[in-house]
Design an enzyme around this catalytic site. Structure first.
Site, PDB file in Angstrom:
ATOM      1  N   ASN A  31      31.874  50.266  28.316  1.00 29.97           N
ATOM      2  CA  ASN A  31      33.530  49.619  27.485  1.00 29.97           C
ATOM      3  C   ASN A  31      34.074  50.858  26.876  1.00 29.97           C
ATOM      4  OD1 ASN A  31      35.645  48.124  27.638  1.00 29.97           O
ATOM      5  ND2 ASN A  31      35.015  47.174  26.237  1.00 29.97           N
ATOM      6  N   ARG A  32      35.082  50.932  26.632  1.00 32.13           N
ATOM      7  CA  ARG A  32      35.657  51.362  25.619  1.00 32.13           C
ATOM      8  C   ARG A  32      35.339  51.019  23.903  1.00 32.13           C
ATOM      9  NH1 ARG A  32      41.749  51.702  27.148  1.00 32.13           N
ATOM     10  NH2 ARG A  32      41.897  49.293  26.440  1.00 32.13           N
ATOM     11  N   LYS A  68      44.681  30.491  32.772  1.00 27.37           N
ATOM     12  CA  LYS A  68      43.041  30.666  33.289  1.00 27.37           C
ATOM     13  C   LYS A  68      41.722  29.973  32.000  1.00 27.37           C
ATOM     14  CE  LYS A  68      42.238  33.909  37.035  1.00 27.37           C
ATOM     15  NZ  LYS A  68      41.850  34.562  37.228  1.00 27.37           N
ATOM     16  N   THR A  82      46.011  31.491  38.115  1.00 23.38           N
ATOM     17  CA  THR A  82      46.112  32.610  37.649  1.00 23.38           C
ATOM     18  C   THR A  82      46.815  32.679  36.633  1.00 23.38           C
ATOM     19  OG1 THR A  82      46.520  34.183  38.882  1.00 23.38           O
ATOM     20  CG2 THR A  82      48.053  33.033  39.493  1.00 23.38           C
ATOM     21  N   LYS A 126      31.379  45.133  22.602  1.00 23.95           N
ATOM     22  CA  LYS A 126      32.166  44.487  23.568  1.00 23.95           C
ATOM     23  C   LYS A 126      30.712  44.362  24.403  1.00 23.95           C
ATOM     24  CE  LYS A 126      36.054  43.789  25.089  1.00 23.95           C
ATOM     25  NZ  LYS A 126      38.010  43.357  25.157  1.00 23.95           N
ATOM     26  N   TYR A 177      43.403  45.133  44.164  1.00 25.72           N
ATOM     27  CA  TYR A 177      43.356  45.194  45.379  1.00 25.72           C
ATOM     28  C   TYR A 177      45.381  45.405  45.541  1.00 25.72           C
ATOM     29  CZ  TYR A 177      46.473  40.745  45.266  1.00 25.72           C
ATOM     30  OH  TYR A 177      47.089  39.206  45.454  1.00 25.72           O
ATOM     31  N   SER A 185      51.587  36.079  44.329  1.00 19.48           N
ATOM     32  CA  SER A 185      50.358  35.709  44.973  1.00 19.48           C
ATOM     33  C   SER A 185      50.139  35.808  45.817  1.00 19.48           C
ATOM     34  CB  SER A 185      49.982  33.821  44.196  1.00 19.48           C
ATOM     35  OG  SER A 185      48.716  32.987  44.614  1.00 19.48           O
TER      36      SER A 185
HETATM   37  P1  ATR Z   1      40.602  41.055  32.478  1.00 18.27           P
HETATM   38  O1  ATR Z   1      40.543  39.487  31.928  1.00 18.27           O
HETATM   39  O2  ATR Z   1      41.235  41.487  33.183  1.00 18.27           O
HETATM   40  O3  ATR Z   1      39.493  41.680  32.631  1.00 18.27           O
HETATM   41  P2  ATR Z   1      40.468  42.320  29.594  1.00 18.27           P
HETATM   42  O4  ATR Z   1      40.205  41.028  29.272  1.00 18.27           O
HETATM   43  O5  ATR Z   1      41.985  41.984  28.706  1.00 18.27           O
HETATM   44  O6  ATR Z   1      41.371  41.767  31.169  1.00 18.27           O
HETATM   45  O7  ATR Z   1      40.209  43.178  29.219  1.00 18.27           O
HETATM   46  C1  ATR Z   1      40.073  44.491  29.877  1.00 18.27           C
HETATM   47  C2  ATR Z   1      39.264  45.087  30.081  1.00 18.27           C
HETATM   48  O8  ATR Z   1      39.894  46.562  30.446  1.00 18.27           O
HETATM   49  C3  ATR Z   1      38.941  45.522  28.609  1.00 18.27           C
HETATM   50  O9  ATR Z   1      37.361  46.041  28.969  1.00 18.27           O
HETATM   51  C4  ATR Z   1      39.559  46.524  28.212  1.00 18.27           C
HETATM   52  O10 ATR Z   1      38.659  47.417  27.264  1.00 18.27           O
HETATM   53  P3  ATR Z   1      38.374  47.520  25.322  1.00 18.27           P
HETATM   54  O11 ATR Z   1      37.828  46.005  25.446  1.00 18.27           O
HETATM   55  O12 ATR Z   1      37.898  49.170  24.905  1.00 18.27           O
HETATM   56  O13 ATR Z   1      40.232  47.501  25.007  1.00 18.27           O
HETATM   57  C5  ATR Z   1      38.975  47.902  29.647  1.00 18.27           C
HETATM   58  N1  ATR Z   1      40.268  48.363  29.552  1.00 18.27           N
HETATM   59  C6  ATR Z   1      42.141  48.853  29.626  1.00 18.27           C
HETATM   60  N2  ATR Z   1      42.365  49.902  29.708  1.00 18.27           N
HETATM   61  C7  ATR Z   1      42.051  50.473  29.626  1.00 18.27           C
HETATM   62  C8  ATR Z   1      41.325  51.767  29.844  1.00 18.27           C
HETATM   63  N3  ATR Z   1      42.886  52.753  30.024  1.00 18.27           N
HETATM   64  N4  ATR Z   1      40.270  53.066  29.522  1.00 18.27           N
HETATM   65  C9  ATR Z   1      39.366  52.027  29.335  1.00 18.27           C
HETATM   66  N5  ATR Z   1      39.165  51.180  29.707  1.00 18.27           N
HETATM   67  C10 ATR Z   1      40.398  49.907  29.611  1.00 18.27           C
END
Ligand code: ATR
Length: 277
Positions: free
Chosen positions: A151-152, A66, A62, A156, A221, A15
């Protein structure tokens, strides 16, 4: 008496918050100390109770706590409610006030530090996780021309877009899409709020999404030129940024909330910047 603050997480060694808040305290001449607390997994409440019993005034939160902080708080600010997560707490008597400054810190970095207003711009956000959820209302408050969440898992993105439409005070068009629906569309500001960069992966983003003069912003970052920033660069984007300014600005918001004074962030940003190469 020196006021005590800390960041709690697990792991916590990485951190940067103590470095940032100690620098802020110095430049604003505040009598405070800011340390790290390694919270035991499953033992968040006990660790925070102990910190408060020892006179602690506030904490940053962190991973992975959270959501624990969200449950622990007595008074959740709208930013924390919307994000569904807490990244800063303030202790006053028996009350635990809770905020999430990540979204407002991100917007302040883009608009103020990078000089890129979002008003009237076409904004694209990759990812529909916690980071996007937290940034949703701060983005919409800037009145972009439109906000697209991609989003993938498309459902969502659609869910977050509906939440944005429901909660905004303006009339910004908000859409949730899949990556294959981005063909033929262009954006002025593109944020990577996925966790893909943490594993050096690239979301399936067509390089045609960047409008001339676009800003590509990586929320992670200190990782240099991530696959997302590389894609943007190869597509001819010259305005590239990572989340170092967001990190400093969310910290500055917490500092202002705790101490009533806004620290200048430029020194900290300079110190923590890793070149984008
Ligand atoms: P955070 O709190 O950091 O946002 P999270 O809630 O786990 O973490 O969300 C991660 C995001 O990154 C999600 O939108 C995830 O897509 P999915 O909802 O489809 O899982 C996205 N993500 C993670 N790895 C990815 C990748 N290789 N390609 C595209 N999207 C990705």
């Amino acid at each position: 008496m020196t006021d005590r603050y800390a960041v709690i997480g697990n792991p916590i060694e990485q951190s940067k918050s103590p470095l940032i808040h100690t620098a802020f305290a110095q430049v604003t001449a505040q009598d405070m100390e800011y340390t790290k607390v390694l919270g035991p997994v499953g033992g968040f409440a006990g660790a925070v109770d102990a910190f408060r019993a020892a006179g602690g005034k506030g904490m940053n939160v962190t991973a992975p706590f959270k959501l624990d902080a969200f449950a622990y708080a007595t008074d959740l600010a709208p930013s924390a409610q919307m994000a569904g997560a807490v990244n800063a707490m303030k202790f006053e008597g028996g009350r635990v006030y809770a905020e999430n400054f990540d979204g407002v810190g991100l917007v302040r970095d883009v608009v103020h530090n990078l000089g890129c207003p979002l008003q009237g711009r076409r904004v694209l956000v990759l990812g529909a996780g916690g980071a996007t959820r937290g940034a949703l209302l701060p983005f919409l408050a800037e009145q972009p021309a439109k906000l697209v969440i991609v989003n993938r898992t498309v459902a969502k993105a659609e869910e977050l877009a509906a939440l944005g439409r429901q909660h905004q005070s303006g009339n910004v068009p908000v859409q949730g899409l899949g990556y294959d629906q981005l063909q033929g569309r262009q954006f002025d500001v593109v944020f990577n709020a996925t966790s893909a960069s943490l594993t050096a992966q690239l979301p399936p983003l067509p390089s045609s999404v960047f409008a001339p003069g676009a800003l590509a912003y990586e929320l992670a970052y200190g990782k240099g030129l991530t696959p997302f920033l590389q894609l943007a660069k190869q597509a001819g984007v010259t305005r590239l940024a990572d989340g170092v300014g967001m990190l400093a600005e969310q910290a500055a918001e917490a500092f202002l909330w705790w101490r009533g004074v806004r620290p200048d962030t430029q020194g900290v940003i300079r110190q923590l910047t890793v070149p984008l190469v």
